[in-house]
Design a protein around this motif. Structure first.
Motif, PDB file in Angstrom:
ATOM      1  N   PHE A 295      23.050  12.517  -5.681  1.00  0.00           N
ATOM      2  CA  PHE A 295      22.809  11.082  -5.548  1.00  0.00           C
ATOM      3  C   PHE A 295      22.881  10.701  -4.070  1.00  0.00           C
ATOM      4  O   PHE A 295      23.782  11.145  -3.352  1.00  0.00           O
ATOM      5  N   TYR A 296      21.936   9.870  -3.641  1.00  0.00           N
ATOM      6  CA  TYR A 296      21.977   9.328  -2.279  1.00  0.00           C
ATOM      7  C   TYR A 296      22.204   7.826  -2.371  1.00  0.00           C
ATOM      8  O   TYR A 296      21.472   7.117  -3.070  1.00  0.00           O
ATOM      9  N   VAL A 297      23.227   7.343  -1.660  1.00  0.00           N
ATOM     10  CA  VAL A 297      23.620   5.937  -1.710  1.00  0.00           C
ATOM     11  C   VAL A 297      23.316   5.295  -0.368  1.00  0.00           C
ATOM     12  O   VAL A 297      23.720   5.806   0.690  1.00  0.00           O
ATOM     13  N   SER A 298      22.601   4.169  -0.396  1.00  0.00           N
ATOM     14  CA  SER A 298      22.266   3.471   0.847  1.00  0.00           C
ATOM     15  C   SER A 298      22.236   1.971   0.599  1.00  0.00           C
ATOM     16  O   SER A 298      22.261   1.508  -0.547  1.00  0.00           O
ATOM     17  N   GLU A 299      22.164   1.228   1.685  1.00  0.00           N
ATOM     18  CA  GLU A 299      21.984  -0.222   1.594  1.00  0.00           C
ATOM     19  C   GLU A 299      20.633  -0.511   0.934  1.00  0.00           C
ATOM     20  O   GLU A 299      19.653   0.195   1.166  1.00  0.00           O
ATOM     21  N   HIS A 300      20.570  -1.542   0.107  1.00  0.00           N
ATOM     22  CA  HIS A 300      19.300  -1.948  -0.491  1.00  0.00           C
ATOM     23  C   HIS A 300      18.678  -3.047   0.374  1.00  0.00           C
ATOM     24  O   HIS A 300      19.325  -4.058   0.654  1.00  0.00           O
ATOM     25  N   ILE A 301      17.452  -2.826   0.808  1.00  0.00           N
ATOM     26  CA  ILE A 301      16.758  -3.801   1.653  1.00  0.00           C
ATOM     27  C   ILE A 301      15.632  -4.441   0.855  1.00  0.00           C
ATOM     28  O   ILE A 301      14.773  -3.738   0.303  1.00  0.00           O
ATOM     29  N   ASN A 302      15.648  -5.755   0.778  1.00  0.00           N
ATOM     30  CA  ASN A 302      14.556  -6.485   0.125  1.00  0.00           C
ATOM     31  C   ASN A 302      13.495  -6.806   1.168  1.00  0.00           C
ATOM     32  O   ASN A 302      13.755  -7.543   2.116  1.00  0.00           O
ATOM     33  N   CYS A 303      12.323  -6.220   0.995  1.00  0.00           N
ATOM     34  CA  CYS A 303      11.247  -6.404   1.970  1.00  0.00           C
ATOM     35  C   CYS A 303      10.042  -7.077   1.330  1.00  0.00           C
ATOM     36  O   CYS A 303       9.845  -6.998   0.120  1.00  0.00           O
ATOM     37  N   GLU A 304       9.239  -7.728   2.171  1.00  0.00           N
ATOM     38  CA  GLU A 304       8.067  -8.433   1.689  1.00  0.00           C
ATOM     39  C   GLU A 304       6.987  -7.480   1.181  1.00  0.00           C
ATOM     40  O   GLU A 304       6.261  -7.779   0.243  1.00  0.00           O
ATOM     41  N   LEU A 305       6.878  -6.311   1.805  1.00  0.00           N
ATOM     42  CA  LEU A 305       5.796  -5.401   1.460  1.00  0.00           C
ATOM     43  C   LEU A 305       6.118  -3.990   1.910  1.00  0.00           C
ATOM     44  O   LEU A 305       7.074  -3.755   2.652  1.00  0.00           O
ATOM     45  N   THR A 306       5.311  -3.047   1.441  1.00  0.00           N
ATOM     46  CA  THR A 306       5.306  -1.693   1.970  1.00  0.00           C
ATOM     47  C   THR A 306       3.920  -1.447   2.564  1.00  0.00           C
ATOM     48  O   THR A 306       3.006  -2.258   2.408  1.00  0.00           O
ATOM     49  N   TYR A 307       3.759  -0.310   3.199  1.00  0.00           N
ATOM     50  CA  TYR A 307       2.427   0.030   3.723  1.00  0.00           C
ATOM     51  C   TYR A 307       1.404   0.035   2.596  1.00  0.00           C
ATOM     52  O   TYR A 307       0.237  -0.316   2.806  1.00  0.00           O
ATOM     53  N   ARG A 308       1.814   0.414   1.387  1.00  0.00           N
ATOM     54  CA  ARG A 308       0.890   0.465   0.251  1.00  0.00           C
ATOM     55  C   ARG A 308       0.187  -0.873   0.021  1.00  0.00           C
ATOM     56  O   ARG A 308      -0.981  -0.922  -0.369  1.00  0.00           O
ATOM     57  N   THR A 309       0.912  -1.990   0.281  1.00  0.00           N
ATOM     58  CA  THR A 309       0.319  -3.319   0.122  1.00  0.00           C
ATOM     59  C   THR A 309      -0.942  -3.444   0.961  1.00  0.00           C
ATOM     60  O   THR A 309      -1.946  -4.024   0.528  1.00  0.00           O
ATOM     61  N   LEU A 310      -0.911  -2.880   2.162  1.00  0.00           N
ATOM     62  CA  LEU A 310      -2.060  -2.979   3.071  1.00  0.00           C
ATOM     63  C   LEU A 310      -3.258  -2.201   2.540  1.00  0.00           C
ATOM     64  O   LEU A 310      -4.408  -2.532   2.847  1.00  0.00           O
ATOM     65  N   THR A 311      -3.004  -1.158   1.740  1.00  0.00           N
ATOM     66  CA  THR A 311      -4.110  -0.359   1.200  1.00  0.00           C
ATOM     67  C   THR A 311      -4.770  -1.052   0.013  1.00  0.00           C
ATOM     68  O   THR A 311      -5.880  -0.677  -0.388  1.00  0.00           O
ATOM     69  N   ASN A 312      -4.092  -2.055  -0.557  1.00  0.00           N
ATOM     70  CA  ASN A 312      -4.593  -2.729  -1.757  1.00  0.00           C
ATOM     71  C   ASN A 312      -5.062  -4.167  -1.520  1.00  0.00           C
ATOM     72  O   ASN A 312      -5.812  -4.717  -2.330  1.00  0.00           O
TER      73      ASN A 312
END
Length: 252
Positions: free
Chosen positions: A108-125
């Motif tokens: 298991f990898y534990v990290s801070e959760h970041i709420n972001c507006e988009l990912t790069y994938r958004t730009l492809t769509n």
């Protein structure tokens, strides 16, 4: 179960231990669980992201037990290295490994959760996304920063960069970190590192233009190599997919 925790989160270990122990029955699932499962948990006002890697096949259970670092350990260590180099990634918190005497099971990898507006994938769509070209050029500059810091992100693909708008600027965060090399990248390797990002020629044209300016190279040369690398990756990807269908025909 082995646990390695950031010193700044030692006081939260009991809570995080409980999240791991109750992972199957608690937390809020994030995204689709194709291979690995990601869930979000709450610690006070902070959201914590826990990625559970699936149990590897028997050969890798032996390899991860005795020969190789687990995906969770690599994610944790690479995240710390990225932060040291000033590269955005969710704050690493801990990693856990479940093993037997001779085999490696789950991690298991534990990290801070970041709420972001988009990912790069958004730009492809969505080519009409607000400030589209500026975001794509900023992403290209972010990739250049990776390369200048000798970071070869092998999973540089559409879903693995989170994008957050801060005032009039954009911040980028790498996720899915377990496949990465820290090495000097030559010209060809730098340009080929863009090959998994998009199938759209218009996007490659913009990224080529911005990257050519950054490295003071001829645009046509950069574009030609970047587009060739993109087409080559797509052919290999679909060829592999076809072979998978033939070998595992009962699943389709």
């Amino acid at each position: 179960m082995k646990c390695v925790l950031q010193a700044s989160f030692k006081s939260k270990q009991t809570e995080i231990d409980r999240f791991i122990a109750q992972f199957e029955h608690s937390g809020v699932q994030f995204g689709k669980a194709a291979r690995n499962t990601i869930k979000v948990f709450q610690i006070g006002e902070k959201e914590v992201n826990i990625k559970a890697f699936k149990v590897p096949n028997i050969f890798n259970q032996i390899a991860y037990k005795f020969l190789r670092k687990s995906k969770a350990q690599r994610s944790f260590e690479y995240a710390n290295l990225l932060i040291d180099k000033g590269i955005g990634t969710p704050q690493p918190i801990a990693y856990y490994e479940d093993t037997t005497a001779f085999l490696f099971k789950r991690s298991f990898y534990v990290s801070e959760h970041i709420n972001c507006e988009l990912t790069y994938r958004t730009l492809t769509n969505d080519f009409d996304y607000p400030d589209y070209e500026n975001i794509l050029r900023a992403f290209t500059r972010f990739t250049y920063k990776l390369h200048e810091n000798q970071i070869h992100f092998l999973d540089h693909s559409p879903g693995n960069t989170l994008i957050k708008k801060v005032h009039d600027d954009y911040q980028f965060y790498l996720v899915d970190l377990n496949r990465m090399r820290f090495e000097t990248l030559d010209f060809n390797t730098r340009i080929t590192n863009f090959s998994r990002l998009t199938i759209h020629k218009s996007m490659v044209e913009v990224m080529s233009d911005e990257y050519a300016k950054l490295i003071n190279e001829d645009y046509e040369k950069v574009f030609r190599l970047m587009w060739n690398a993109t087409e080559t990756f797509q052919k290999q990807f679909y060829r592999k997919k076809r072979w998978k269908k033939r070998l595992k025909f009962w699943k389709y």
